[in-house]
Design a protein around this motif. Sequence first.
Motif, short mmCIF file in Angstrom:
data_model
loop_
_atom_site.label_atom_id
_atom_site.label_comp_id
_atom_site.label_asym_id
_atom_site.label_seq_id
_atom_site.Cartn_x
_atom_site.Cartn_y
_atom_site.Cartn_z
N THR A 125 2.03 11.59 2.80
CA THR A 125 2.38 12.46 3.92
C THR A 125 2.65 13.86 3.39
O THR A 125 3.01 14.05 2.22
CB THR A 125 3.64 11.97 4.67
OG1 THR A 125 4.73 11.93 3.76
CG2 THR A 125 3.44 10.60 5.28
N GLU A 165 1.27 5.27 1.25
CA GLU A 165 0.88 6.20 2.30
C GLU A 165 1.32 7.59 1.88
O GLU A 165 2.45 7.79 1.44
CB GLU A 165 1.56 5.81 3.61
CG GLU A 165 1.19 6.69 4.78
CD GLU A 165 1.86 6.22 6.05
OE1 GLU A 165 2.43 7.09 6.74
OE2 GLU A 165 1.82 5.02 6.34
N SER A 189 0.84 -1.19 0.00
CA SER A 189 0.00 0.00 0.00
C SER A 189 0.87 1.24 0.00
O SER A 189 2.05 1.20 0.34
CB SER A 189 -0.92 0.01 1.22
OG SER A 189 -0.16 0.05 2.40
#
Length: 75
Positions: free
Chosen positions: A64, A62, A60
């Motif tokens: 930020t 992510e 996956s």
Amino acid sequence: AHELRTPLTAIRGYTEILKQKQWSSEDSEIIKRLGSSAENLSGLIDNLLNTSRIENGKMSMETTVVDMKQILRDD
């Protein structure tokens, strides 16, 4: 992936061996480009494999928030 990485690893290894010898400046530049190209190809293979893993749900991503000004200053 194995079929791509194994010969690429050999190219990278032989390139490192070649870098340890004395060569003309032209030959040294060719060996340097060979190593750089092998590194770039390795990165492309890694990115391709990661994209495949993401698409198959095995990895996956992510997101930020980053400070781009700070990243550019650190260069």
